[in-house]
Write a protein that holds these residues in place. Structure first.
Motif, PDB file in Angstrom:
ATOM      1  N   GLN A 205      20.980  14.953 -21.384  1.00  0.00           N
ATOM      2  CA  GLN A 205      19.784  15.404 -20.676  1.00  0.00           C
ATOM      3  C   GLN A 205      18.934  14.220 -20.248  1.00  0.00           C
ATOM      4  OE1 GLN A 205      17.758  18.360 -23.083  1.00  0.00           O
ATOM      5  NE2 GLN A 205      19.698  19.427 -23.311  1.00  0.00           N
TER       6      GLN A 205
ATOM      7  N   GLN B  89      18.265  13.305 -16.346  1.00  0.00           N
ATOM      8  CA  GLN B  89      16.865  13.346 -15.893  1.00  0.00           C
ATOM      9  C   GLN B  89      16.413  11.973 -15.401  1.00  0.00           C
ATOM     10  OE1 GLN B  89      15.289  14.796 -19.536  1.00  0.00           O
ATOM     11  NE2 GLN B  89      15.626  16.952 -19.024  1.00  0.00           N
TER      12      GLN B  89
ATOM     13  N   ARG C  77      11.248  -0.113 -18.657  1.00  0.00           N
ATOM     14  CA  ARG C  77      10.060   0.391 -19.341  1.00  0.00           C
ATOM     15  C   ARG C  77       9.956  -0.228 -20.729  1.00  0.00           C
ATOM     16  NH1 ARG C  77       8.900   6.151 -17.495  1.00  0.00           N
ATOM     17  NH2 ARG C  77       8.625   6.608 -19.691  1.00  0.00           N
TER      18      ARG C  77
ATOM     19  N   THR D  19      17.926  11.209 -12.054  1.00  0.00           N
ATOM     20  CA  THR D  19      17.273  11.919 -10.958  1.00  0.00           C
ATOM     21  C   THR D  19      15.952  11.242 -10.594  1.00  0.00           C
ATOM     22  OG1 THR D  19      18.156  13.898 -12.016  1.00  0.00           O
ATOM     23  CG2 THR D  19      16.659  14.236 -10.183  1.00  0.00           C
ATOM     24  N   ILE D  20      15.165  10.897 -11.637  1.00  0.00           N
ATOM     25  CA  ILE D  20      13.868  10.264 -11.378  1.00  0.00           C
ATOM     26  C   ILE D  20      14.073   8.877 -10.755  1.00  0.00           C
ATOM     27  CG2 ILE D  20      11.800   9.309 -12.470  1.00  0.00           C
ATOM     28  CD1 ILE D  20      11.984  11.576 -14.530  1.00  0.00           C
TER      29      ILE D  20
ATOM     30  N   GLU E 203      13.497   7.351 -22.602  1.00  0.00           N
ATOM     31  CA  GLU E 203      13.337   6.953 -24.008  1.00  0.00           C
ATOM     32  C   GLU E 203      14.149   7.878 -24.924  1.00  0.00           C
ATOM     33  OE1 GLU E 203      10.674   6.904 -21.939  1.00  0.00           O
ATOM     34  OE2 GLU E 203      10.395   4.729 -21.911  1.00  0.00           O
TER      35      GLU E 203
ATOM     36  N   LEU F 194       3.506  11.288 -26.012  1.00  0.00           N
ATOM     37  CA  LEU F 194       3.744  11.654 -24.616  1.00  0.00           C
ATOM     38  C   LEU F 194       4.306  10.495 -23.801  1.00  0.00           C
ATOM     39  CD1 LEU F 194       0.632  13.850 -23.831  1.00  0.00           C
ATOM     40  CD2 LEU F 194       3.001  14.567 -24.062  1.00  0.00           C
ATOM     41  N   ALA F 195       4.130   9.264 -24.331  1.00  0.00           N
ATOM     42  CA  ALA F 195       4.661   8.117 -23.601  1.00  0.00           C
ATOM     43  C   ALA F 195       6.184   8.125 -23.608  1.00  0.00           C
ATOM     44  CB  ALA F 195       4.143   6.824 -24.223  1.00  0.00           C
ATOM     45  N   PHE F 196       6.762   8.936 -24.473  1.00  0.00           N
ATOM     46  CA  PHE F 196       8.211   9.056 -24.562  1.00  0.00           C
ATOM     47  C   PHE F 196       8.744   9.920 -23.430  1.00  0.00           C
ATOM     48  CE2 PHE F 196      11.369   8.143 -27.882  1.00  0.00           C
ATOM     49  CZ  PHE F 196      10.724   7.086 -28.486  1.00  0.00           C
ATOM     50  N   GLY F 197       9.400   9.317 -22.488  1.00  0.00           N
ATOM     51  CA  GLY F 197       9.943  10.065 -21.358  1.00  0.00           C
ATOM     52  C   GLY F 197      11.436  10.294 -21.527  1.00  0.00           C
ATOM     53  N   PRO F 198      12.060  10.920 -20.504  1.00  0.00           N
ATOM     54  CA  PRO F 198      13.498  11.199 -20.585  1.00  0.00           C
ATOM     55  C   PRO F 198      14.324   9.965 -20.932  1.00  0.00           C
ATOM     56  CG  PRO F 198      12.561  12.190 -18.617  1.00  0.00           C
ATOM     57  CD  PRO F 198      11.464  11.410 -19.258  1.00  0.00           C
TER      58      PRO F 198
ATOM     59  N   PRO G  51       8.132  15.784 -29.172  1.00  0.00           N
ATOM     60  CA  PRO G  51       8.595  17.157 -29.001  1.00  0.00           C
ATOM     61  C   PRO G  51      10.105  17.199 -28.745  1.00  0.00           C
ATOM     62  CG  PRO G  51       6.647  16.731 -27.678  1.00  0.00           C
ATOM     63  CD  PRO G  51       7.098  15.409 -28.210  1.00  0.00           C
TER      64      PRO G  51
END
Lengths: 651, 316
Positions: A445, A449, A467, A452-453, A140, A134-138, A263
């Motif tokens: 993507q 993303q 990060r 935007t963040i 990454e 879950l530590a993998f964000g857009p 995921p």
């Protein structure tokens, strides 16, 4: 724990695991039939089973299909499933030189080891790994895609600039259709055919398989070099290779497990990342990409490790790790099994029976996979061209159709195949294009993303580079990217006067003209993309515009280099132009005939025409009869398989 | 599979000898989902599958025709057989918004919608350890820090996105919406604290259980699976919205076929076991059948969606 082992080992479950692995392996070996589809077809059948049996069957089919993708990759240079893309890099060169049987055995053993590592991780480490993923964000995901792209340098077959131009082309191909992040229609040129974009698997089939078919019909040469005598499975040799590659196989299995646990990443990326790492650390000969078994070890262990790895977020978080997991998740919901945080506590019996079932299926893959692999190898080595070409061409057509029941996808596949063949002859190798196509959407993507963040929190720089995980991936990327240039850098630093490459001969005028035309076409595509993105909203335009500008710059560089050095990387066209042009024309003709004549008749007709196109040997009337009967027989059998068993609505 | 079940069905009908020529279905039915597998459209189709077979003794074969956010499938629907052997999933707001964004090969009116059978109500979801305990906490933060409340959601111009636009207007806040590919990716971003909250569906709350807190749901009444979660209406925001899913047939289908398909889906929706499965999964049932009801339903929804899409700047 013991009761779960017993549960998994019930006679019914054993049988299901065996059948599942065998069926999955065969399905996976057919280009176009992916693991996702194999599992999806099975779902209605599992409604009547108990959840654990259903899971074992689906897990076995899934793991078999991922392995089965290796056969087509090795023997036909076409990944049977997207996960096997990197298997083609070394597998096909091995098969070409007569080591196809060894390559298949290495693929099988590596797949088993990878599958076991993934399943063991699922058994022992699932909850913490799910949290870690879950530590993998857009951002990454964006950098991971860029990391995958760093393989371009390695896959450019001697011409780096052409490789980068090809990758940009692939990235632009991925942008066609309705944009995922902004929902805007892009690059369709007003055609509804392109609305759904270029389907990845059909593009893979076209780009990899059609050039092989064209080269096959062009000359009377044998497809693969046949070994002098039948050498069995060459198992001892394969095991020795695995021991030599022990670090590689473990590292790749771990990479596969972890990428699988992310995921949405999936087997194709796992295979590419593992391949890239194995290649970077390889000291042996031959080089990766020229038939080093280490490349197969890396890809095949990694992609099978994604099976267990992908189940980690699927079962722990209720979020599918890979596309087949999405199907399995849906099937479980229908069964009333709720995956997610409480499953490991409440549904322990299902989960553990399944995991032991998966381990069992993976072990069964060794004998099953070796046997089917041996058969596939024998069939493809021995088959005469006049039988091999029509059957393989038919498979590419029906496989492409089956992905989303679309005739236009077949046409796109064939056109891309011709583009891939021409590009390959001009020194633009196909793999960077495919890399761009596969990674393009993930990169875009992640980029949009993150933008935007970053924009919202007012810290774009920190979002992209600040990060810790991102920094690690960026460092790895730089290392991989510059690695191919390291030997040359060392050389330049130590002995300034000797720069390799400059002693190459200047090309003749026609070759320079051919290269000029190719580069101008590439430039034209880039400019067209720039012009097309002018009217898009900023979100939809930013990524393709950047790529198009980069592509323009690379084309200019390549033109400059051509003018200065007059060096041309190209591969000669051998054989008959009539046969070369007849093959794609016949295949495209069939696409138009399918709705008119019906699929079966048009396919049989296509088979006959291709038999003639591929025929170089003299046949007696009797051999012609046998040939035609067997080709039409295989086509008829496959058509029935697709329409009746796999429920594909053929036209 | 198809072959054996066809044989079985043939034998059955031969013995039963009650089937007349007009009966639906005449054989197995192709159920085309214009998306990839694993999404809400697929899952609910899979829920329906066994009930269809139980009720009608024929197979319902789920096929996927993904691409273009559903456009690939919908643009081809009217070329397919209109005898009831092919049905296709349709989704609101997709079929309303997409044709407004450009030429996507179909217009909303081209699709012969025969039944809407469920919806996934929009909901604001946060992680269990989020500082937002109530919807008001989130609104307060958004008012104090414009743009900094970042939502994940599934897609642009989707129910999630339009809900964000509508809610921002109603609450007088300015938040940021990050579009992800599908609900799974959007929830992953939420659980990984990449965003502060998600515009998701009630299904997310059902799937994630204790890991998440649902702040409000966009339903008329509370969802049976979340009796403690207030509706937006209770909190003073007039929002009933979500992604509605239904079935369409090719427009060559006769009135009779349309009614028969509509009745078949209605019969599945009436099965208490099916209803329980759907509610447990966080879905909410609706029953809008073929005819005037459907026309009124779609035109009413279209007005709301189009207004929201205009203020979001997705369409002109």
């Amino acid at each position: 724990m013991l009761e779960f082992v017993v549960g998994a080992l019930s006679p019914l479950n054993l049988l299901l695991a065996l059948l599942g692995v065998a069926a999955g392996t065969i399905i996976g070996s057919i280009p176009g039939l992916t693991a996702t589809m194999a599992v999806a077809v099975l779902v209605p059948l599992t409604f009547t089973m108990s959840p654990d049996s259903a899971l074992i069957l689906m897990g076995a089919i899934y793991t078999g299909a991922i392995y089965g993708g290796a056969y087509a990759a090795i023997l036909l240079n076409t990944p049977g499933t997207p996960s096997a893309i990197a298997t083609t890099f070394d597998g096909y060169p091995m098969a070409k030189r007569g080591d196809g049987d060894l390559a298949v055995s290495v693929a099988c053993i590596s797949s088993v080891i990878g599958g076991l590592v993934g399943a063991l991780a699922l058994l022992l480490l699932a909850p913490p790994l799910a949290e870690a993923a879950l530590a993998f964000g857009p951002v990454e995901y964006f950098w991971l895609a860029i990391f995958g792209l760093s393989l371009i340098a390695a896959l450019s077959t001697g011409d780096f600039l052409k490789g980068v131009i090809g990758a940009c082309f692939g990235l632009l191909l991925a942008m066609i259709g309705i944009s995922e992040t902004s929902a805007e229609v892009r690059f369709t040129f007003g055609s509804n055919v392109l609305l759904g974009g270029v389907e990845t698997v059909s593009a893979l089939i076209g780009l990899y398989c059609i050039p092989v078919l064209i080269d096959l019909v062009a000359t009377p040469d044998r497809h693969l070099k046949a070994p002098e005598q039948t050498r069995g499975f060459r198992l001892p040799e394969a095991f020795r290779l695995l021991i030599k590659n022990k670090v590689n196989v473990i590292r790749s299995s771990v990479v596969g497990t972890m990428v699988g646990a992310l995921p949405g990443a999936g087997g194709s990326i796992a295979g590419l990342v593992a391949y890239s790492e194995a290649r970077r650390t390889n000291k042996g000969k031959p080089s990766y990409g020229e038939g080093n078994p280490g490349g197969i070890v890396a890809t095949e262990s990694a992609n099978n490790a994604t099976v267990g790895g992908g189940f980690i977020p699927t079962l722990v978080l209720g979020i599918p790790g890979t596309p087949p997991d999405a199907v399995i998740l849906g099937a479980l919901l229908v069964q009333g099994v709720r995956t997610g945080p409480s499953l490991f506590a409440d549904g322990a019996s299902i989960v553990y029976t399944f995991i032991f079932g998966l381990l069992l299926a993976t072990v069964l893959m060794l004998p099953v996979g070796l046997m089917i692999g041996r058969f596939a190898y024998g069939a493809i080595v021995r088959a005469p061209k006049a039988a091999l070409v029509p059957v393989v061409a038919f498979m590419t057509v029906i496989g492409t159709f089956a992905i989303r029941n679309s005739l236009s996808d077949i046409a796109i596949m064939i056109v891309l195949g011709v583009v891939g063949w021409v590009a390959g002859k001009r020194g633009f190798s196909v793999s960077p294009i495919v890399l761009g196509l596969i990674l393009g959407r993930i990169a875009e993507q992640g980029f949009v993303q993150s933008w935007t963040i970053g924009d919202a929190i007012g810290n774009l720089w920190g979002q992209f580079f600040g990060r810790p995980l991102s920094m690690a991936i960026i460092a790895l990327t730089l290392l991989t990217f510059f690695y191919p240039f390291l030997p040359r850098l060392k050389q330049i630093v130590s002995r300034r006067e000797e720069t390799p490459g400059h002693d190459r001969e200047r090309a003749a005028r026609p070759a320079i003209m051919r290269d000029l035309i190719a580069l101008l076409i590439a430039g034209g595509i880039a400019l067209l993309a720039l012009q097309q993105s002018a009217h898009l909203n900023p979100e939809a335009a930013v990524f393709p515009r950047t790529i198009a500008m980069a592509m323009t710059a690379f084309v200019c560089l390549a033109l400059l280099r051509l003018a200065l050095t007059r060096h041309v990387t190209e591969f000669a066209v051998e054989g008959s132009w009539i046969r070369i042009t007849a093959l794609p024309i016949a295949m495209l003709g069939a696409v138009f005939l399918f709705p008119v004549l019906g699929f079966g008749i048009a396919a049989a007709l296509l088979g006959l025409v291709l038999t003639v196109i591929a025929q170089h040997d003299k046949y007696s009337a009797k051999s012609w009869t046998i040939l035609i009967l067997s080709v039409t027989g295989v086509i008829a059998a496959c058509t029935l398989l697709f329409s009746e068993v796999l429920s594909v609505p053929l036209p | 599979m198809k072959l054996t079940s066809t044989l079985m069905a043939l034998t059955l009908t031969a013995f039963a000898s009650v089937a007349s020529a007009e009966d639906f279905p005449k054989g197995s039915v192709d159920y085309i989902i214009p998306f990839g597998p694993g999404g809400e459209s697929d899952i609910t189709a899979r829920f329906q599958q066994p009930f269809f077979e139980k009720l009608f003794g024929e197979q319902m074969v789920v096929n996927y025709q993904p691409g273009g956010g559903g456009a690939v499938g919908w643009s081809q629907l009217n070329n397919m057989a209109g005898d009831g052997s092919v049905i296709m999933g349709i989704n609101l707001p997709h079929i309303i918004i997409k044709p407004e964004q450009g030429d996507v090969g179909f217009k909303t009116d081209d699709l012969a919608a025969v039944y809407m059978f469920h919806y996934t109500p929009d909901a604001i979801v946060v992680t269990a350890d989020s500082p937002y305990k109530t919807l008001q906490d989130l609104i307060d933060d958004a008012k104090a820090n414009p743009k900094q409340v970042i939502f994940s959601g599934s897609g642009k111009g989707t129910a999630n996105h339009l809900a964000q636009v509508q809610f921002d207007e109603m609450a007088g806040i300015e938040s940021t919406y990050v579009s992800f590919k599908g609900t799974g990716a959007s929830v992953t971003a939420l659980l990984g604290n990449q965003v502060k909250a998600a515009w998701g569906y009630t299904t997310v709350g059902a799937a994630q259980g204790d890991k998440v807190r649902v702040l409000a749901v966009a339903m008329e009444d509370r969802h049976p699976a979340f009796p403690d979660v207030p509706t937006f209406r209770e909190l003073g925001f007039d929002m009933v919205s979500g992604a509605y899913r239904g079935i369409a047939v090719p427009n060559s289908a006769s009135e009779e076929v349309r009614t028969q398909v509509s009745d078949a889906i209605k019969a599945i929706n009436a099965d208490p076991e099916f209803q329980k499965q759907m509610l447990d999964g966080g879905f909410a049932l609706v029953d809008v059948g073929y005819g005037a009801d459907m026309d009124a339903f779609i035109s009413e929804k279209a007005d709301g969606y189009l207004n929201a899409a205009r203020s979001a700047g997705i369409i002109e």
